[in-house]
Write an enzyme that holds these catalytic residues in place. Structure first.
Site, PDB file in Angstrom:
ATOM      1  N   CYS A 115      -8.234  10.075   8.123  1.00  0.00           N
ATOM      2  CA  CYS A 115      -7.785   8.830   8.750  1.00  0.00           C
ATOM      3  C   CYS A 115      -6.730   9.057   9.833  1.00  0.00           C
ATOM      4  O   CYS A 115      -6.511   8.190  10.678  1.00  0.00           O
ATOM      5  CB  CYS A 115      -7.255   7.862   7.699  1.00  0.00           C
ATOM      6  SG  CYS A 115      -8.496   7.423   6.485  1.00  0.00           S
ATOM      7  N   HIS A 252      -2.940   2.738  11.496  1.00  0.00           N
ATOM      8  CA  HIS A 252      -4.226   2.898  10.813  1.00  0.00           C
ATOM      9  C   HIS A 252      -4.476   1.676   9.938  1.00  0.00           C
ATOM     10  O   HIS A 252      -3.572   1.191   9.263  1.00  0.00           O
ATOM     11  CB  HIS A 252      -4.189   4.172   9.968  1.00  0.00           C
ATOM     12  CG  HIS A 252      -5.371   4.318   9.071  1.00  0.00           C
ATOM     13  ND1 HIS A 252      -6.672   4.146   9.522  1.00  0.00           N
ATOM     14  CD2 HIS A 252      -5.460   4.600   7.744  1.00  0.00           C
ATOM     15  CE1 HIS A 252      -7.496   4.335   8.509  1.00  0.00           C
ATOM     16  NE2 HIS A 252      -6.801   4.607   7.427  1.00  0.00           N
ATOM     17  N   ASN A 282     -11.529  -0.372   6.372  1.00  0.00           N
ATOM     18  CA  ASN A 282     -10.931   0.915   6.745  1.00  0.00           C
ATOM     19  C   ASN A 282     -12.026   1.800   7.359  1.00  0.00           C
ATOM     20  O   ASN A 282     -12.937   2.230   6.651  1.00  0.00           O
ATOM     21  CB  ASN A 282     -10.324   1.565   5.492  1.00  0.00           C
ATOM     22  CG  ASN A 282      -9.680   2.913   5.787  1.00  0.00           C
ATOM     23  OD1 ASN A 282      -9.861   3.492   6.852  1.00  0.00           O
ATOM     24  ND2 ASN A 282      -8.941   3.430   4.819  1.00  0.00           N
TER      25      ASN A 282
HETATM   26  O1  UT7 Z   1      -7.311   5.488   4.711  1.00  0.00           O
HETATM   27  C1  UT7 Z   1      -6.819   6.343   3.733  1.00  0.00           C
HETATM   28  C2  UT7 Z   1      -5.683   5.758   3.090  1.00  0.00           C
HETATM   29  N1  UT7 Z   1      -6.093   4.892   2.014  1.00  0.00           N
HETATM   30  C3  UT7 Z   1      -5.332   3.915   1.665  1.00  0.00           C
HETATM   31  O2  UT7 Z   1      -4.350   3.689   2.332  1.00  0.00           O
HETATM   32  C4  UT7 Z   1      -5.601   3.167   0.400  1.00  0.00           C
HETATM   33  C5  UT7 Z   1      -4.296   3.029  -0.353  1.00  0.00           C
HETATM   34  N2  UT7 Z   1      -4.401   2.262  -1.576  1.00  0.00           N
HETATM   35  C6  UT7 Z   1      -4.632   0.949  -1.604  1.00  0.00           C
HETATM   36  O3  UT7 Z   1      -4.856   0.328  -0.596  1.00  0.00           O
HETATM   37  C7  UT7 Z   1      -4.561   0.237  -2.930  1.00  0.00           C
HETATM   38  O4  UT7 Z   1      -4.007   1.084  -3.912  1.00  0.00           O
HETATM   39  C8  UT7 Z   1      -5.941  -0.256  -3.429  1.00  0.00           C
HETATM   40  C9  UT7 Z   1      -6.416  -1.415  -2.553  1.00  0.00           C
HETATM   41  C10 UT7 Z   1      -6.954   0.854  -3.384  1.00  0.00           C
HETATM   42  C11 UT7 Z   1      -5.840  -0.784  -4.856  1.00  0.00           C
HETATM   43  O5  UT7 Z   1      -4.848  -1.776  -4.947  1.00  0.00           O
HETATM   44  P1  UT7 Z   1      -3.812  -1.755  -6.153  1.00  0.00           P
HETATM   45  O6  UT7 Z   1      -2.969  -2.956  -6.026  1.00  0.00           O
HETATM   46  O7  UT7 Z   1      -3.127  -0.418  -6.134  1.00  0.00           O
HETATM   47  O8  UT7 Z   1      -4.754  -1.937  -7.412  1.00  0.00           O
HETATM   48  P2  UT7 Z   1      -4.971  -0.983  -8.667  1.00  0.00           P
HETATM   49  O9  UT7 Z   1      -5.651   0.274  -8.280  1.00  0.00           O
HETATM   50  O10 UT7 Z   1      -3.684  -0.885  -9.438  1.00  0.00           O
HETATM   51  O11 UT7 Z   1      -5.966  -1.840  -9.543  1.00  0.00           O
HETATM   52  C12 UT7 Z   1      -5.553  -3.076 -10.135  1.00  0.00           C
HETATM   53  C13 UT7 Z   1      -6.691  -3.638 -10.943  1.00  0.00           C
HETATM   54  C14 UT7 Z   1      -7.276  -2.642 -11.950  1.00  0.00           C
HETATM   55  O12 UT7 Z   1      -7.578  -3.354 -13.141  1.00  0.00           O
HETATM   56  P3  UT7 Z   1      -6.594  -3.254 -14.433  1.00  0.00           P
HETATM   57  O13 UT7 Z   1      -6.558  -1.800 -14.775  1.00  0.00           O
HETATM   58  O14 UT7 Z   1      -5.281  -3.771 -13.954  1.00  0.00           O
HETATM   59  O15 UT7 Z   1      -7.284  -4.114 -15.422  1.00  0.00           O
HETATM   60  C15 UT7 Z   1      -8.574  -2.214 -11.307  1.00  0.00           C
HETATM   61  O16 UT7 Z   1      -9.557  -1.836 -12.241  1.00  0.00           O
HETATM   62  O17 UT7 Z   1      -7.764  -4.021 -10.100  1.00  0.00           O
HETATM   63  C16 UT7 Z   1      -8.992  -3.468 -10.585  1.00  0.00           C
HETATM   64  N3  UT7 Z   1      -9.880  -3.201  -9.451  1.00  0.00           N
HETATM   65  C17 UT7 Z   1     -10.722  -4.104  -8.941  1.00  0.00           C
HETATM   66  N4  UT7 Z   1     -11.012  -5.363  -9.311  1.00  0.00           N
HETATM   67  C18 UT7 Z   1     -11.928  -6.035  -8.565  1.00  0.00           C
HETATM   68  C19 UT7 Z   1      -9.956  -2.062  -8.711  1.00  0.00           C
HETATM   69  N5  UT7 Z   1     -10.863  -2.214  -7.717  1.00  0.00           N
HETATM   70  C20 UT7 Z   1     -11.356  -3.475  -7.849  1.00  0.00           C
HETATM   71  C21 UT7 Z   1     -12.309  -4.218  -7.122  1.00  0.00           C
HETATM   72  N6  UT7 Z   1     -12.565  -5.487  -7.515  1.00  0.00           N
HETATM   73  N7  UT7 Z   1     -12.954  -3.716  -6.044  1.00  0.00           N
END
Ligand code: UT7
Length: 325
Positions: A115, A252, A282
């Protein structure tokens, strides 16, 4: 003191024909529009069909940038394509774009910094132009991340999209001051100890397969907001500029929350932030040139504006560049 500056003289971009909304994704992925918008700001993304390869999208973006600059492929002597999703393991996507544009001279190569690829590519092109090694460069960011997504993994597949963007840089004389147009400063970093946080679990030299993207999202998020300010501060320091001097911040486009938290931390007003993650998702190395092209064509970024681009990607790799448009 007269110096050579790399001045942006044209931008272009290209998107696949098919736009996929969050609602459409919920038919095949266990997710919701509400979750995706709340956590990332993404509302839709474009996904390439089999004919829309990285080089095809990259060529369209590059041609649009040439048209905007009033130039032809014969005017270009350097072409760098930032991509992690090349059409083939080799030859490079850059040489395929070179051939498709009808560019018969010069040098073309791919650059792989995920990225952060576009910031790395702009910085690299600037080294060629500012030392007189090339006169005009096409810097392309082009990706088809949909090909390396695990569509069974909802924690990653909803985040990414396909597309390409490009800029033309031209070596022009400057005074050596921050009033000059062109790339004023750039700073790059990488730290391979973070490999496991964002990687693809395959490749020609290991599994012999393309592999799928794997990410520990929370850790990437923390690093993106917490640790990348070193390159930004460095780019400011070298140019002798402060955050308030910026006209536009074009980071980005991975996640709206990361972008806004970074802007707040740096003291950059929200209205100076160019945000396209809502419509493109992204697109990795393509995200910044896509956003630049949007903001140039809608009249926000104009000649003379001070623009900062910044990105972090797998590796980790990260970087920032200050450009007077
Ligand atoms: O370009 C390269 C750089 N990449 C990035 O910058 C990405 C960086 N990371 C992020 O943007 C965020 O961490 C994410 C968007 C990937 C995730 O957001 P988050 O607030 O960190 O969520 P999380 O991973 O803590 O997940 C929270 C909950 C989980 O459920 P439980 O364990 O709390 O019950 C996940 O299972 O959301 C659930 N979850 C989803 N639910 C619905 C994860 N993905 C999904 C989904 N739809 N697609």
């Amino acid at each position: 003191m007269t110096v050579l500056r790399s001045v942006v003289v044209g931008t272009g971009s290209a998107l696949p024909a098919r736009c996929v909304t969050n609602d459409e994704l919920t038919r095949t992925v266990d997710t919701s529009d509400e979750w995706i918008v709340q956590r990332t700001g993404i509302r839709q993304r474009y996904l390439a069909d089999a004919s829309e390869t990285t080089s095809v999208l990259g060529t369209r973006a590059a041609q649009a940038a040439l048209d905007a600059a009033g130039l032809t492929a014969a005017d270009i002597d350097l072409l760098i394509c930032a991509t992690s999703t090349p059409d083939h393991t080799f030859p490079s996507t850059a040489t395929q774009i070179q051939a498709a544009l009808g560019m018969q001279g010069g040098v073309a190569f791919d650059l792989q910094a995920v990225c952060a690829g576009f910031v790395y590519a702009v910085t690299t092109a600037d080294k060629f132009l500012s030392t007189g090694s090339a006169k005009r460069a096409l810097v392309v960011g082009a990706e088809t991340f949909s090909r390396i997504l695990d569509w069974e993994d909802r924690t990653t597949c909803v985040l990414f999209g396909d597309g390409a963007g490009a800029i033309v840089l031209e070596a022009r004389d400057g005074e050596g001051t921050t009033a000059d147009r062109g790339v004023l400063s750039a700073s790059l970093r990488s730290d391979g100890r973070h490999r496991e946080k964002l990687y693809v679990d395959g490749g020609p030299g290991s599994t012999g397969t393309t592999g799928h993207l794997r990410m520990t999202g929370k850790e990437v998020f923390r690093f993106a907001v917490g640790s990348v300010t070193d390159v930004i501060a460095d780019a400011f320091r070298v140019a002798g500029i402060v955050a308030n001097d910026l006209d536009w911040f074009v980071p980005h486009q991975a996640n709206r929350r990361i972008i806004e938290a970074s802007a707040d931390k740096l003291g950059i007003a929200r209205e100076k932030v160019v945000l396209t993650v809502d419509r493109h998702g992204n697109t990795s190395a393509a995200s910044i040139p896509l956003a630049l092209d949007v903001a140039c064509r809608d009249g926000r970024i104009r000649a003379g504006d001070l623009v900062m681009i910044e990105a972090i990607g797998g590796g980790f790799t990260w970087g920032a560049a200050l450009i007077r448009w």
